[in-house]
Design an enzyme around this catalytic site. Structure first.
Site, PDB file in Angstrom:
ATOM      1  N   LYS A 167      50.672 -49.130-108.618  1.00 22.79           N
ATOM      2  CA  LYS A 167      51.430 -50.030-109.513  1.00 22.79           C
ATOM      3  C   LYS A 167      52.077 -51.165-108.717  1.00 22.79           C
ATOM      4  O   LYS A 167      52.802 -50.907-107.752  1.00 22.79           O
ATOM      5  CB  LYS A 167      52.523 -49.237-110.232  1.00 22.79           C
ATOM      6  N   ARG A 172      68.855 -59.229-107.520  1.00 23.11           N
ATOM      7  CA  ARG A 172      69.146 -59.361-108.956  1.00 23.11           C
ATOM      8  C   ARG A 172      70.604 -59.746-109.114  1.00 23.11           C
ATOM      9  O   ARG A 172      71.499 -58.906-109.009  1.00 23.11           O
ATOM     10  CB  ARG A 172      68.834 -58.055-109.664  1.00 23.11           C
ATOM     11  N   SER A 183      60.113 -42.006-113.965  1.00 22.10           N
ATOM     12  CA  SER A 183      60.457 -42.679-112.711  1.00 22.10           C
ATOM     13  C   SER A 183      60.946 -41.657-111.683  1.00 22.10           C
ATOM     14  O   SER A 183      61.541 -40.649-112.042  1.00 22.10           O
ATOM     15  CB  SER A 183      61.567 -43.690-112.990  1.00 22.10           C
ATOM     16  N   HIS A 239      56.638 -55.871-111.811  1.00 27.03           N
ATOM     17  CA  HIS A 239      57.847 -55.062-111.977  1.00 27.03           C
ATOM     18  C   HIS A 239      58.757 -55.682-113.063  1.00 27.03           C
ATOM     19  O   HIS A 239      59.985 -55.633-112.971  1.00 27.03           O
ATOM     20  CB  HIS A 239      58.600 -54.984-110.641  1.00 27.03           C
ATOM     21  N   THR A 293      54.158 -46.737-106.930  1.00 17.75           N
ATOM     22  CA  THR A 293      54.663 -48.115-107.013  1.00 17.75           C
ATOM     23  C   THR A 293      54.776 -48.725-105.624  1.00 17.75           C
ATOM     24  O   THR A 293      55.447 -48.174-104.745  1.00 17.75           O
ATOM     25  CB  THR A 293      56.034 -48.121-107.721  1.00 17.75           C
TER      26      THR A 293
END
Ligand code: FMN
Length: 379
Positions: free
Chosen positions: A251, A164, A106, A275, A155
């Site tokens: 992605k 979240r 990442s 994701h 991404t």
């Protein structure tokens, strides 16, 4: 604790990690509907059982972007992996390497590219986010190229971070977050010693190297919040495609029209992904989005898929739905958090074993034979 599945690794990870880290991994966006659907929809895919075809010789390997993969699996990019186990990116990457599959680092890893890539026998993959700080992007691409990274995973489903709720409650963000994290750390002594103490420095390795100063976990949410770029469009990706010499994979594709755009753009692959249910809740699971995408672009571009894979049977299901290769996120992260690199090795061995069982009982001898013909068509 007996470990026989990802579910067991999840439970073991929950025991070992301070809650702010466990919930950061485990959680999704809003009501976590898509997170649940990713797993449930895949588990609901029924395959045709076929028997008595001499399945003593199976081949689980594939060729992808000029590389040989021992399994049709790559490790998905997961931010802060070095917080879940000591120098976690190194441990996960070396386990993947030994198994003969790619590790994707990442952008927001703890270990920088230069700490991981030289330890591997095969080229690493690297994931890049679209950030306002284009200087960082260029610097990361140059360093990735210099370190021998083969495939760029770009991404595109995070022009803004998803909401979240668990993060605010767990201490990942929200009021008194640093104090809450500290208190959780001292009550999880195994993690505190292994990662909290011996796993330092806890910085965002790639960004710290670029800025020549330590960017800490404390800065992480702030940096990302300030740097994600909602203005991004296909046009902005052109300089990257022109600059990057190796394969480029987009992605975060969930719609056939976007998949066709990726083909027009000249990408080498797409990753059908939401994701892991961490961005727009309520969108289709990857398992449900995949068949229409495969109908639209299969054969014109490589199709990878993640989100919801928890075992080797799920890998076969995702391939039957139209993927050329799969990727896994939480499954290997739970194993890493529970048992370090040995956990990832064990998990990958379990996936292979389960894949072989699924191939045997559907009577396919190699990955190319895993097609839509394996699916039970209702009605
Ligand atoms: C804790 C965590 C951090 C993640 N960080 C990144 C990231 O930095 N970049 C990225 O492209 N995707 C990131 N993802 C998404 C994964 O790459 C992958 O798409 C997702 O985990 C797949 O779903 P699964 O966990 O159900 O396998 C992250 C996922 C998790 C769970």
């Amino acid at each position: 604790m007996i470990i026989s599945s990802t579910t067991d690794y999840r439970a073991a990870a929950q025991k070992r990690l301070p809650p702010f880290l466990f919930h950061y991994i485990d959680g999704g966006a809003y009501a976590e509907k898509t997170l649940a659907r990713n797993v449930d929809d895949l588990a609901d895919v029924a395959l045709r059982q076929r028997v008595l075809k001499d399945m003593s010789q199976l081949d689980t390997s594939i060729e992808l972007f000029g590389e040989k993969l021992a399994l049709p699996v790559a490790l998905s990019p997961v931010g802060l992996t070095g917080m879940y186990a000591r120098r976690g990116e190194v441990q996960a990457a070396t386990a993947a390497d030994a198994k003969g599959i790619p590790f994707t680092m990442s952008s927001v890893s703890v270990c920088p590219i230069e700490e991981v890539a030289p330890k591997l026998g095969r080229p690493m993959w690297f994931q890049l986010y679209v950030l306002k700080d284009r200087g960082f992007m260029k610097n990361a691409l140059e360093r990735a190229q210099a370190a021998g990274v083969s495939t760029l995973v770009f991404t595109v489903d995070m022009p803004v971070p998803g909401a979240r709720y668990r993060d605010a409650h767990s201490g990942m963000s929200g009021p008194n977050a640093a104090m809450r994290r500290y208190l959780q750390s001292v009550t999880h002594p195994q993690w505190a010693l292994d990662v909290g103490l011996l796993g330092r420095p806890h910085t965002l390795g790639n960004i710290s190297t670029y800025l020549s100063k330590n960017v800490s976990l404390e800065d992480y949410m702030g940096y990302l919040g300030a740097n994600f770029d909602p203005s991004i469009s296909w046009k902005d990706l052109e300089w990257i495609r022109d600059f990057w010499k190796g394969p480029m994979v987009i992605k975060g594709i969930l719609d056939p029209e976007d998949a066709k755009d990726a083909v027009r753009f000249g990408a080498d692959g797409i990753i059908v992904s939401n994701h892991g249910g961490r961005q727009l809740d309520g969108v289709l699971s990857s398992a449900r989005a995949l068949p229409a995408i495969a109908d639209a672009v299969k054969g014109q571009i490589k199709i990878l898929a993640d989100s919801g894979i928890r075992n080797g049977l799920d890998i076969v299901r995702m391939l039957a739905l139209g993927a050329d290769c799969t990727m896994i996120g939480r499954a290997y992260i739970y194993a890493l958090a529970a048992e370090g690199g040995a956990g990832v090795t064990n998990l990958l061995n379990l996936l292979e074993k389960e894949m072989r069982v699924a191939m045997t009982l559907t009577s396919v001898k190699n990955v190319a034979e895993i097609t839509g013909d394996l699916l039970v068509r209702e009605g």
